[in-house]
Design a protein around this motif. Sequence first.
Motif, mmCIF file in Angstrom:
data_model
loop_
_atom_site.group_PDB
_atom_site.id
_atom_site.type_symbol
_atom_site.label_atom_id
_atom_site.label_comp_id
_atom_site.label_asym_id
_atom_site.label_seq_id
_atom_site.Cartn_x
_atom_site.Cartn_y
_atom_site.Cartn_z
ATOM 1 N N SER A 185 -9.654 -77.048 -100.491
ATOM 2 C CA SER A 185 -9.891 -76.019 -101.500
ATOM 3 C C SER A 185 -11.379 -75.687 -101.510
ATOM 4 O O SER A 185 -12.217 -76.573 -101.723
ATOM 5 C CB SER A 185 -9.450 -76.508 -102.883
ATOM 6 O OG SER A 185 -8.073 -76.808 -102.894
ATOM 7 N N TRP A 210 -14.748 -69.896 -104.109
ATOM 8 C CA TRP A 210 -14.803 -68.477 -103.740
ATOM 9 C C TRP A 210 -15.296 -67.699 -104.951
ATOM 10 O O TRP A 210 -15.052 -68.068 -106.093
ATOM 11 C CB TRP A 210 -13.401 -68.021 -103.311
ATOM 12 C CG TRP A 210 -13.318 -66.614 -102.819
ATOM 13 C CD1 TRP A 210 -14.228 -65.974 -102.036
ATOM 14 C CD2 TRP A 210 -12.266 -65.676 -103.067
ATOM 15 N NE1 TRP A 210 -13.813 -64.695 -101.763
ATOM 16 C CE2 TRP A 210 -12.602 -64.485 -102.392
ATOM 17 C CE3 TRP A 210 -11.080 -65.723 -103.783
ATOM 18 C CZ2 TRP A 210 -11.796 -63.352 -102.427
ATOM 19 C CZ3 TRP A 210 -10.284 -64.606 -103.811
ATOM 20 C CH2 TRP A 210 -10.633 -63.438 -103.148
ATOM 21 N N ARG A 254 1.131 -68.901 -97.333
ATOM 22 C CA ARG A 254 0.349 -68.946 -98.568
ATOM 23 C C ARG A 254 0.932 -69.964 -99.542
ATOM 24 O O ARG A 254 0.187 -70.723 -100.187
ATOM 25 C CB ARG A 254 0.314 -67.553 -99.215
ATOM 26 C CG ARG A 254 -0.593 -67.455 -100.442
ATOM 27 C CD ARG A 254 -0.336 -66.157 -101.186
ATOM 28 N NE ARG A 254 -0.642 -65.002 -100.364
ATOM 29 C CZ ARG A 254 -1.806 -64.361 -100.389
ATOM 30 N NH1 ARG A 254 -2.767 -64.782 -101.190
ATOM 31 N NH2 ARG A 254 -2.010 -63.305 -99.615
ATOM 32 N N THR A 259 -9.935 -71.286 -103.382
ATOM 33 C CA THR A 259 -8.977 -70.760 -102.414
ATOM 34 C C THR A 259 -8.665 -71.853 -101.400
ATOM 35 O O THR A 259 -9.550 -72.599 -100.965
ATOM 36 C CB THR A 259 -9.536 -69.513 -101.701
ATOM 37 O OG1 THR A 259 -8.564 -69.038 -100.773
ATOM 38 C CG2 THR A 259 -10.828 -69.805 -100.979
ATOM 39 N N ASP A 260 -7.404 -71.986 -101.041
ATOM 40 C CA ASP A 260 -6.962 -73.022 -100.108
ATOM 41 C C ASP A 260 -7.057 -72.502 -98.674
ATOM 42 O O ASP A 260 -6.592 -71.395 -98.374
ATOM 43 C CB ASP A 260 -5.528 -73.443 -100.418
ATOM 44 C CG ASP A 260 -5.415 -74.132 -101.773
ATOM 45 O OD1 ASP A 260 -6.282 -74.961 -102.076
ATOM 46 O OD2 ASP A 260 -4.465 -73.826 -102.521
ATOM 47 N N LYS A 315 -0.625 -73.801 -101.193
ATOM 48 C CA LYS A 315 -0.759 -74.094 -102.622
ATOM 49 C C LYS A 315 -0.180 -75.456 -102.998
ATOM 50 O O LYS A 315 -0.385 -75.920 -104.117
ATOM 51 C CB LYS A 315 -0.063 -73.002 -103.441
ATOM 52 C CG LYS A 315 -0.749 -71.647 -103.362
ATOM 53 C CD LYS A 315 -0.015 -70.611 -104.198
ATOM 54 C CE LYS A 315 -0.707 -69.253 -104.130
ATOM 55 N NZ LYS A 315 0.018 -68.227 -104.930
ATOM 56 N N ARG A 337 -6.525 -68.594 -93.856
ATOM 57 C CA ARG A 337 -7.091 -68.384 -95.193
ATOM 58 C C ARG A 337 -6.660 -67.028 -95.737
ATOM 59 O O ARG A 337 -6.425 -66.083 -94.984
ATOM 60 C CB ARG A 337 -8.612 -68.485 -95.162
ATOM 61 C CG ARG A 337 -9.303 -67.568 -94.140
ATOM 62 C CD ARG A 337 -10.761 -67.972 -93.959
ATOM 63 N NE ARG A 337 -11.413 -67.210 -92.904
ATOM 64 C CZ ARG A 337 -12.277 -66.217 -93.108
ATOM 65 N NH1 ARG A 337 -12.563 -65.841 -94.357
ATOM 66 N NH2 ARG A 337 -12.850 -65.596 -92.096
ATOM 67 N N TYR A 338 -6.596 -66.976 -97.067
ATOM 68 C CA TYR A 338 -6.201 -65.748 -97.750
ATOM 69 C C TYR A 338 -7.314 -65.263 -98.671
ATOM 70 O O TYR A 338 -7.075 -64.584 -99.660
ATOM 71 C CB TYR A 338 -4.914 -65.983 -98.539
ATOM 72 C CG TYR A 338 -3.724 -66.240 -97.651
ATOM 73 C CD1 TYR A 338 -2.920 -65.190 -97.215
ATOM 74 C CD2 TYR A 338 -3.427 -67.526 -97.198
ATOM 75 C CE1 TYR A 338 -1.840 -65.426 -96.376
ATOM 76 C CE2 TYR A 338 -2.360 -67.762 -96.362
ATOM 77 C CZ TYR A 338 -1.563 -66.710 -95.959
ATOM 78 O OH TYR A 338 -0.495 -66.940 -95.119
ATOM 79 N N ALA A 339 -8.517 -65.631 -98.333
ATOM 80 C CA ALA A 339 -9.708 -65.173 -99.053
ATOM 81 C C ALA A 339 -10.862 -65.233 -98.061
ATOM 82 O O ALA A 339 -10.691 -65.645 -96.904
ATOM 83 C CB ALA A 339 -9.983 -66.043 -100.284
ATOM 84 N N ASP A 395 -5.681 -63.669 -94.101
ATOM 85 C CA ASP A 395 -4.603 -62.997 -94.818
ATOM 86 C C ASP A 395 -3.498 -62.546 -93.857
ATOM 87 O O ASP A 395 -3.139 -61.357 -93.820
ATOM 88 C CB ASP A 395 -5.158 -61.796 -95.601
ATOM 89 C CG ASP A 395 -4.221 -61.364 -96.715
ATOM 90 O OD1 ASP A 395 -3.252 -62.109 -97.007
ATOM 91 O OD2 ASP A 395 -4.436 -60.275 -97.282
ATOM 92 N N GLU A 426 -13.403 -68.866 -108.223
ATOM 93 C CA GLU A 426 -12.044 -69.323 -107.958
ATOM 94 C C GLU A 426 -12.053 -70.341 -106.818
ATOM 95 O O GLU A 426 -13.047 -70.485 -106.097
ATOM 96 C CB GLU A 426 -11.139 -68.144 -107.575
ATOM 97 C CG GLU A 426 -10.998 -67.082 -108.651
ATOM 98 C CD GLU A 426 -10.139 -65.920 -108.195
ATOM 99 O OE1 GLU A 426 -9.532 -66.023 -107.104
ATOM 100 O OE2 GLU A 426 -10.069 -64.909 -108.916
ATOM 101 N N SER A 477 -13.591 -78.805 -105.296
ATOM 102 C CA SER A 477 -13.747 -78.497 -103.872
ATOM 103 C C SER A 477 -14.332 -79.684 -103.117
ATOM 104 O O SER A 477 -13.873 -80.018 -102.013
ATOM 105 C CB SER A 477 -14.646 -77.270 -103.703
ATOM 106 O OG SER A 477 -14.875 -76.992 -102.340
#
Length: 313
Positions: A68, A71, A44, A81-82, A48, A96-98, A24, A79, A186
Amino acid sequence: MTVLHPSEKLTRLPDDIVWLDLIDPTRVEDSYMEQLLQISIPTRDDLKDIEPSSRLYIEQDSVYMTASLVWKADSKQPELTDVAFILTGNRLVTVRYADPRSFSLFIAALGRVPTDVRNGKTLLSHLLETIADRTAEILEMTIARIDRLSSDIFRDRDRRRPPKFLEGKLADIAENHRLIGKVRDSLGSLSRVLTFLQNTPMLHTDEDAEKLCKTVARDVATLSEHAGFVAGNISFLLDASLGLINVEQNAIIKIFSIASVVFLPPTLVASIYGMNFRAMPELEWSFGYPMALLAMVVSAIVPFFFFRWKGWL
């Protein structure tokens, strides 16, 4: 493992740092890492982008790959997450943002990778292997859920179940269907990453990493086939549940239909003797009322036992 903070204004990274995991990151942190590594860090919004040319490419001798990952697989709202994987020089950079569980599992098992062979390519190969193993674990968890659902739906059908029991199971089926859909997406993304990675000249310089990537690619292909099989089972379970719901609803409608037919002859008898005609001899009988009641009862009992004899009840 070394943790770098934005306050640590390094001008050059130590050679023993071979993995940079950006979790993040803010725009300031991105700019700092770009200056430090002399590469561009995807934001981010960049992650996407679904265009293959934006997810898999080589820029200034650095390999950029975006996958992907599943998560929140243990929750009711899984979900995707990329995550960006960047091979630059001898280092691996992940953005990563997760926080997929596969990363924590990889960090916990990082000590198993010998220190003398630690480099960006080797770490990426082992990380992708951990991601594939975590995906296999999610598939096993989903299969166990589907088995329990199947047992609940088809077992003890003769026992009285609460109303809307099957309707409640439809929500559980939908949750597992959603999870399998995320897993298949995924796995497809991982397959493209591995195919691209195996075709990059950078990987060919590390024989061990190349062999491990080929093994992981075969595992991902097998998992994709297995995920398709599980998705087929979920579709069957959904169709079977809807069929059982229709059977239960038809049984209720059948009961009302038979009840209406059973009470139709008594209604006919009552309607006849409810007429106001003068020339009706039965109206003068002293036992006319009990005879009418008896006729109504008999006309109701006869159809009932006829339906029982035919097996319609």
